[in-house]
Write an enzyme that holds these catalytic residues in place. Sequence first.
Site, PDB file in Angstrom:
ATOM      1  N   GLU A 455       0.920 -16.926 -10.298  1.00 23.30           N
ATOM      2  CA  GLU A 455      -0.452 -17.365 -10.520  1.00 23.30           C
ATOM      3  C   GLU A 455      -1.372 -16.199 -10.211  1.00 23.30           C
ATOM      4  OE1 GLU A 455      -0.950 -20.707  -7.962  1.00 23.30           O
ATOM      5  OE2 GLU A 455      -3.122 -20.643  -8.111  1.00 23.30           O
ATOM      6  N   ASP A 528       1.006 -21.046  -5.895  1.00 19.93           N
ATOM      7  CA  ASP A 528       0.607 -21.105  -4.489  1.00 19.93           C
ATOM      8  C   ASP A 528       0.785 -22.499  -3.909  1.00 19.93           C
ATOM      9  OD1 ASP A 528      -0.023 -18.491  -4.613  1.00 19.93           O
ATOM     10  OD2 ASP A 528      -2.189 -18.797  -4.852  1.00 19.93           O
ATOM     11  N   ASP A 530      -1.137 -24.594  -2.656  1.00 19.80           N
ATOM     12  CA  ASP A 530      -2.415 -25.287  -2.487  1.00 19.80           C
ATOM     13  C   ASP A 530      -2.677 -26.164  -3.708  1.00 19.80           C
ATOM     14  OD1 ASP A 530      -3.075 -23.545  -4.494  1.00 19.80           O
ATOM     15  OD2 ASP A 530      -4.436 -22.327  -3.299  1.00 19.80           O
ATOM     16  N   ASP A 532      -4.699 -25.864  -6.295  1.00 20.44           N
ATOM     17  CA  ASP A 532      -4.708 -25.172  -7.582  1.00 20.44           C
ATOM     18  C   ASP A 532      -3.290 -24.864  -8.038  1.00 20.44           C
ATOM     19  OD1 ASP A 532      -7.360 -25.231  -8.026  1.00 20.44           O
ATOM     20  OD2 ASP A 532      -7.763 -23.163  -7.380  1.00 20.44           O
TER      21      ASP A 532
END
Length: 690
Positions: A455, A528, A530, A532
């Site tokens: 990403e 990641d 998280d 997103d």
Amino acid sequence: MAEKKAKKATETAPKKAASSYGASDITVLEGLEAVRRRPGMYIGTTGVAGLHHLVWEVFDNSRDEAMGGFCDDIEVALLPDNRVRVADNGRGIPVEIHPKTKVSTLETVMTILHAGGKFGGDGYKVSGGLHGVGVSVVNALSTYVKAEVHRDGGRHVQEYKNGGKPVGKTKKIGSSKLHGTITTFEADSSIFPDREFNWDTIVAHMRQQAYLVKGLRISIIDLRKADNFKEDDAFYLRELGLDAPSMTFYFEGGLRSLVAFQNRHQEPIHKNIFYVEKEQDGVTVEIALQYVDDITARLMAFANNIYNSEGGMHVTGFKTALTRSLNNVNKNGSGKEGDSFTGEDVLEGITAVISVKMREVQFEGQTKGKLGSVEARGATETVFSEAFTAFLEEHPDDARAIAGKVTLAMKARKAAKAAKDSILRKGALDGMTLPGKLADCQSKSAEESELFIVEGDSAGGTAKMGRDRRIQAVLPLRGKILNIERARLDKMLSSEQIKNLIIALGTAIGDIFDISKLRYHKIIIATDADVDGAHIRTLLLTLLYRHFRPVIDGGFLYIAQPPLFKIKKGKEIAYAYSDEERIKFVGKDMPIESEMAEVEEPEPVEGEEVEETKTKKAPKISVQRYKGLGEMNSEELWETTMDPARRILKQVRVEDAQEADQVFDMLMGTDVPSRKSFIQSHAKEATLDI
Ligand code: 0RA
């Protein structure tokens, strides 16, 4: 009570069980011994999948009793010490002495391989093939089994130890007004290294089974952590009223309910769910379907209640009949000559479940997930054709909506083809010039090559530096990729991100998709930890599920598991991949660096003596949370996430991708209320950035 007995007997393990066994016991034990020697041949694997297989096997026997119409209530209980207990209110396995084996039918069924069909009486089992190996296999692979039968006013019990050896005969231990069978087993830890049952896996399986046998109540209860649970005389443990997670599934509508469930986040384009159940030439065919306002086809197929991920003969028969029925309607209606629907047109937006039941089933394909029995094709075609044609006649509103939808699909197909042809002609995927963003590997052998999809450019840079450039390629994706929910091929091909991905994969897409051209046999999504990251992962999974399905079916898709924390204890460095692991390393009170106001620099350490005293006193501990891959340096990324010798990869199964597909529908689809509630129920995770 039974638990205590079992433990004691294992400790003192008598070489020869006190049983009525005569000369025939040698062959019996040889049969079970063969299972213990080669468990994979009977249950596939001795990993967690095989462990769960044992539960399915015991459950299947009760479910078959329900399919025979003799039972309508099954309880599956997870007990302490890795035991599982399945109770049903069927007729109870017969307990009288069997003329051939000279021991009870119960003991025969529990100790002789494939005895079900041969000794259990007529109609003991309709299933077979994949599981359906017989409960004796579970017995062979368990350290302890207890079978309890309530029947003819009595309560009968027999126990088995150490791979299926009977402890005494089948005994009547009391009276009972109930009827049914209760089987409790503990898998052998020397065969199954990991005996942790997965609640979600069991819930999903039981939910599916409940849809497949309408009117059957299936309850599940997790008593593994129930404080005051001791084995009790209750027939169903849920009746003890203990504080424990539990669930009950009961669907009067059977497959109709399953279709409604599948479509719960969708917009159906017609009101009535089509449903048929009918026998034809020895095959019972059951089908439910409904079209929704979407372009994906959601087909699920089962043979004898076993999920067929790769479809098979019943699916072929269904598709043929569906295409023909709808083309017939079109001819009678206003459709123009020469405009006939293809198989693809009639599948757009369909949610359908096809279930066949027959005496002998044959499975084939890579994962044995494909029905090979030819009789199923003709039977499905005949039953569905007849019933669906009648449905369309009897429900003109539904018929109109479906015909309209399919006509639209046909038009869109023609438009998309024209658009794609022109794009392809202009060379959108031509020449296969690899995208500049891709840092390719040196190897040209797909088997050993890996593609890391990361990403953002920053993580991309780190991954490029950290990788083994001989076999590892890196493709950074920037920001959000296109919302593919409604995107057709021509639109998708105009997205730079997706085009890069398609060219990197090498397979092309749509009609010209070719899995044999896949350039990497490990495609690894590394986003990641998280919100997103989770979002991009869902998008990628959905894209691959909808347009690159063979990549998932072939087992080529993986998700990287980067650590969430870096823990420094003096000079030692450890990584934790979950909160539990972090707490195991440093305790729950140790603060996490990025969440502390200020961080002390670790003092420099000089000389061995000094260091020793220091570590003895209190080693400096720090815990750092990784929010993204970009926060690691290239060496850390290699050590924890990329090095084939040390990393953890999660292989994506079709079910994972299917789930992503559903989440995707929820996030992107038209069903606003569930999107809201999904986001709200995940809001906690979002702020915590887990
Ligand atoms: C064959 C015959 C009969 C019962 C069963 C099988 C049976 C097997 C299992 C396994 C788990 N639960 C079960 N429930 C029933 C009895 C036939 C009769 O009573 O006439």
